[in-house]
Design an enzyme around this catalytic site. Structure first.
Site, PDB file in Angstrom:
ATOM      1  N   ASP A  30      -8.859  -4.929   6.776  1.00  0.00           N
ATOM      2  CA  ASP A  30      -9.583  -5.722   5.784  1.00  0.00           C
ATOM      3  C   ASP A  30     -10.557  -6.687   6.453  1.00  0.00           C
ATOM      4  O   ASP A  30     -11.635  -6.960   5.917  1.00  0.00           O
ATOM      5  CB  ASP A  30      -8.603  -6.483   4.892  1.00  0.00           C
ATOM      6  CG  ASP A  30      -7.993  -5.597   3.824  1.00  0.00           C
ATOM      7  OD1 ASP A  30      -8.732  -5.193   2.903  1.00  0.00           O
ATOM      8  OD2 ASP A  30      -6.802  -5.300   3.905  1.00  0.00           O
ATOM      9  N   ARG A  57       6.711  -6.538   3.050  1.00  0.00           N
ATOM     10  CA  ARG A  57       5.414  -7.026   2.589  1.00  0.00           C
ATOM     11  C   ARG A  57       5.303  -6.779   1.087  1.00  0.00           C
ATOM     12  O   ARG A  57       5.241  -5.630   0.643  1.00  0.00           O
ATOM     13  CB  ARG A  57       4.261  -6.314   3.308  1.00  0.00           C
ATOM     14  CG  ARG A  57       2.896  -6.820   2.837  1.00  0.00           C
ATOM     15  CD  ARG A  57       1.757  -6.422   3.757  1.00  0.00           C
ATOM     16  NE  ARG A  57       1.434  -4.997   3.702  1.00  0.00           N
ATOM     17  CZ  ARG A  57       0.351  -4.458   4.256  1.00  0.00           C
ATOM     18  NH1 ARG A  57      -0.494  -5.241   4.926  1.00  0.00           N
ATOM     19  NH2 ARG A  57       0.133  -3.157   4.186  1.00  0.00           N
ATOM     20  N   ASP A  66      16.052 -12.284  -3.472  1.00  0.00           N
ATOM     21  CA  ASP A  66      17.356 -12.142  -4.124  1.00  0.00           C
ATOM     22  C   ASP A  66      18.078 -10.869  -3.698  1.00  0.00           C
ATOM     23  O   ASP A  66      19.320 -10.839  -3.630  1.00  0.00           O
ATOM     24  CB  ASP A  66      17.198 -12.160  -5.653  1.00  0.00           C
ATOM     25  CG  ASP A  66      16.991 -13.550  -6.209  1.00  0.00           C
ATOM     26  OD1 ASP A  66      17.190 -14.532  -5.453  1.00  0.00           O
ATOM     27  OD2 ASP A  66      16.615 -13.682  -7.391  1.00  0.00           O
ATOM     28  N   HIS A  75       0.806  -1.217   0.000  1.00  0.00           N
ATOM     29  CA  HIS A  75       0.000   0.000   0.000  1.00  0.00           C
ATOM     30  C   HIS A  75       0.841   1.270   0.000  1.00  0.00           C
ATOM     31  O   HIS A  75       0.311   2.346   0.291  1.00  0.00           O
ATOM     32  CB  HIS A  75      -0.925   0.003   1.215  1.00  0.00           C
ATOM     33  CG  HIS A  75      -2.018  -1.023   1.142  1.00  0.00           C
ATOM     34  ND1 HIS A  75      -2.963  -1.033   0.153  1.00  0.00           N
ATOM     35  CD2 HIS A  75      -2.294  -2.090   1.949  1.00  0.00           C
ATOM     36  CE1 HIS A  75      -3.797  -2.044   0.347  1.00  0.00           C
ATOM     37  NE2 HIS A  75      -3.409  -2.704   1.417  1.00  0.00           N
ATOM     38  N   GLU A 121      -6.908 -11.817   6.441  1.00  0.00           N
ATOM     39  CA  GLU A 121      -7.578 -10.522   6.361  1.00  0.00           C
ATOM     40  C   GLU A 121      -9.063 -10.637   6.064  1.00  0.00           C
ATOM     41  O   GLU A 121      -9.693  -9.649   5.669  1.00  0.00           O
ATOM     42  CB  GLU A 121      -6.900  -9.665   5.284  1.00  0.00           C
ATOM     43  CG  GLU A 121      -5.400  -9.515   5.483  1.00  0.00           C
ATOM     44  CD  GLU A 121      -4.760  -8.594   4.465  1.00  0.00           C
ATOM     45  OE1 GLU A 121      -5.104  -7.401   4.466  1.00  0.00           O
ATOM     46  OE2 GLU A 121      -3.932  -9.069   3.678  1.00  0.00           O
TER      47      GLU A 121
END
Length: 254
Positions: free
Chosen positions: A177, A73, A87, A48, A151
């Protein structure tokens, strides 16, 4: 050169409380400043917030000298994005909107090399210190922490099956959520929403997994810790700054 240790993963496995901060602003210098503030973990939010892969790498590099664990996240449970984050050196990931055991298993598999999973092999990436970590391909999973975020009401009802997935290191309750799927978007103070959040935390712990949450509601934070959260984000950088700046302005009217 040895494989970097994931102190956050070790702390969760030992049941120690880890206090965290949400980071929504990109930048290496900014991340370094946050790293000096004493939090156990800092969440770099690519879901977000406008934080791209290059910014994540610079933020990981900036935090590396400090005793804080970056948790990243991704925008979704996307194996391509997960692979790229691993990576560049992310060792702890919070995978959003995991609904069931199959999706949790897919998230774990994206962090494992074959035959345990399907993470693509890159021999000279930052994760392996550009090939200098001995036997990295066989050892990487030891220090990778996979957190899945539930969520929705459906996900809450499947907590036990999600917790049973091998390789899931913790389960995070997304209160915003969750409240929306309950038909009460943004109403975290509603008794039914709070009760469902606390129920979820207790069920996660009863299933043998660390539980996490983020909220700006201090009463809910206290209730969540009492219910058993192990990784608890107590603030969001933008919210902390906005409050401080608005309070400062209010003290100095024109």
């Amino acid at each position: 050169m040895d494989l970097p240790k994931n102190r956050f993963k070790a702390a969760l496995a030992e049941g120690r409380q880890q206090i965290g901060l949400w980071c929504s602003i990109p930048g290496g210098g900014y991340a370094e400043m946050l790293a000096t503030c004493g939090y156990d973990w800092i969440l770099i939010d690519c879901e977000h917030a406008p934080i791209d892969l290059g910014a994540v790498q610079s933020m990981l590099q900036a935090m590396a000298p400090y005793p804080v664990q970056p948790v990243v996240r991704p925008g979704w449970n996307d194996p391509v994005e997960i692979k790229r984050l691993l990576d560049i050196g992310a060792q702890s990931l919070l995978i959003p909107y995991v609904e069931n055991a199959e999706e949790a298993a897919r998230a774990v598999a994206a962090t494992r090399y074959a035959p345990a999973g399907f993470r693509g092999v890159a021999g000279l990436a930052r994760a392996s210190r550009y090939g200098s970590v001995p036997d990295y391909l066989n050892r990487a999973a030891q220090e990778i922490c996979v957190l899945v975020q539930i969520e929705s009401l459906d996900a809450v009802e499947r907590i036990e099956e999600i917790a049973a997935v091998e390789g899931v290191d913790g389960i995070f309750v997304g209160p915003a959520d969750l409240s929306a799927t309950m038909g009460r978007p943004g109403q975290l103070s509603h008794p039914e929403v709070r009760a469902k959040i606390i129920e979820a935390i207790k069920r996660i712990r009863a299933a043998g997994k660390p539980a996490g949450i983020v909220t700006l509601d201090e009463t809910l934070l206290e209730e969540s810790v009492a219910a058993g959260t192990n990784f608890t984000a107590v603030g969001i950088d933008i919210a902390v700054m906005l409050k401080a700046l608005r309070d400062l302005r209010a003290r100095w009217p024109s």
